[in-house]
Design a protein around this motif. Structure first.
Motif, PDB file in Angstrom:
ATOM      1  N   THR A 102      94.337  61.442   2.096  1.00 60.32           N
ATOM      2  CA  THR A 102      95.101  60.314   2.617  1.00 60.32           C
ATOM      3  C   THR A 102      94.187  59.342   3.352  1.00 60.32           C
ATOM      4  OG1 THR A 102      95.582  61.288   4.797  1.00 60.32           O
ATOM      5  CG2 THR A 102      97.109  61.805   3.006  1.00 60.32           C
ATOM      6  N   LEU A 107      98.500  58.030  -0.027  1.00 59.32           N
ATOM      7  CA  LEU A 107      98.301  59.473  -0.226  1.00 59.32           C
ATOM      8  C   LEU A 107      98.045  59.678  -1.712  1.00 59.32           C
ATOM      9  CD1 LEU A 107     100.342  62.473   1.130  1.00 59.32           C
ATOM     10  CD2 LEU A 107      99.989  62.254  -1.330  1.00 59.32           C
ATOM     11  N   SER A 212      99.065  60.399   9.507  1.00 63.26           N
ATOM     12  CA  SER A 212      98.919  61.469   8.520  1.00 63.26           C
ATOM     13  C   SER A 212      98.766  62.800   9.250  1.00 63.26           C
ATOM     14  CB  SER A 212      97.695  61.213   7.632  1.00 63.26           C
ATOM     15  OG  SER A 212      97.527  62.253   6.691  1.00 63.26           O
TER      16      SER A 212
END
Length: 345
Positions: A102, A107, A212
């Protein structure tokens, strides 16, 4: 090389209606034949306590319970058989690979497994009753291997271990539950902590804020860490790792080295999809060959996917689909360097 394809499934409506719709498509599909053979061969892995499974679904997703009811009615299956086949609870997951990376705005992941376990269904579903709309490849019909939802939350998972499995949801149903119920990374992390888990997996999350997280979870343990690259081993819960994780660690090291030269979604896609990069795997006979490379851009609500290596991605705007546009494509075509086909072919 074997030519393969994924069918694009599009639906807007209630979960029960969605179940009926999928049942119609499955009636003459090779997927049903494969599922019946698997059920007969590994029946012990499909044993369920109906009351227990219903209670868990009523807690986490009564709507998907309605979808399973639609599948049961549409296929003329007994209710217990439908729960075993589509409930995503108890069933053992085969060994697999998988790599995820990511950055703030995307992603990207390789889904690695055996071709004859891959359904070849890419599903876009907008519920009219409850839950967020989502797009992603299916697994066990009701589950998702990765995907993006209408809020821009994206997810993918990596297998770590099957040892000491527990009663709980398998990875693909967990992926579906995340996409339908969570708008942010924080909500997804909380859901992962609350859910019962069958096996040991990494779950990688990204939302439009650029946050993330990698969630390490087993039937016994739970840990959250910041990170951008993930393969098939844990960093925190190391006691849950397999005896040998050398290949997983080598693949992670390659990603971490190569990602320094990645500055765009397309470069990231090439990093995972180009065979010569060494991250894409052709170990199909060992349940570890790359079947698809998927990329999601939360800020744009766009999705990319390619079947096999050295491919150009099929790219579509999930945002436009949410606004009512229909995808005119019905199949995503590709090639894999394997002798086995996907189970829908």
């Amino acid at each position: 090389m074997k030519s393969v394809h994924t069918d694009i499934i599009q639906f807007r409506g209630s979960h029960y209606q969605f179940g009926l719709f999928q049942a119609e498509k499955l009636k003459n599909s090779p997927i049903r034949t494969h599922r019946k053979a698997l059920l007969n061969k590994r029946w012990r892995n499909f044993l369920v306590d109906e009351a227990e499974v219903k209670a868990v679904f009523q807690t986490f997703s009564p709507a998907i319970w309605e979808e399973i009811q639609g599948l049961s009615d549409g296929l003329g299956m007994s209710w217990n058989d439908a729960i075993r086949e589509f409930g995503g609870y108890y069933y053992e997951y085969g060994r697999s690979g998988c790599s995820i990376h990511t950055k703030n705005d995307f992603l990207v992941r390789n889904y690695d497994n055996a071709p004859d376990s891959y359904e070849g269904r890419y599903v876009l579903y907008a519920p009219s009753d409850i839950g967020y709309a989502s797009a992603g490849p299916s697994m066990q019909i009701t589950g998702r291997t990765d995907g993006i939802n209408e809020k821009g939350l994206t997810m993918g998972y990596n297998f770590v271990n099957r040892k000491k499995s527990g009663d709980g949801f398998v990875c693909n149903m967990i992926g579906r539950l995340i996409l339908e119920n969570c708008a942010t990374v924080e909500e997804a992390v909380q859901l992962l902590q609350d859910l019962p888990h069958r096996n040991t997996f990494n779950y990688v999350l990204l939302d439009p804020s650029g946050k993330s997280r990698i969630v390490e979870v087993s039937p016994r343990s739970f840990s959250v860490r910041e990170g951008h690259s993930c393969t098939n081993h844990f960093h925190a819960l190391t006691e849950e790792n397999r005896y040998r994780s050398d290949e997983s660690m080598e693949r992670l090291e390659k990603i971490e080295i190569k990602q320094q030269e990645v500055h765009s979604p397309y470069e990231a896609f090439r990093m995972l999809n180009d065979v010569e990069q060494g991250i894409f795997s052709e170990k199909y006979g060992a349940w570890a060959g790359t079947l698809h490379t998927a990329l999601y851009v939360p800020s744009e609500l766009s999705a990319w996917i390619a079947l096999g290596g050295d491919r150009q991605p099929f790219i579509f705007s999930f945002r436009k689909w949410l606004q009512g546009e229909k995808l005119h494509a019905t199949k995503i075509k590709g090639q894999i360097n394997a002798t086995d086909s996907f189970i829908n072919q």
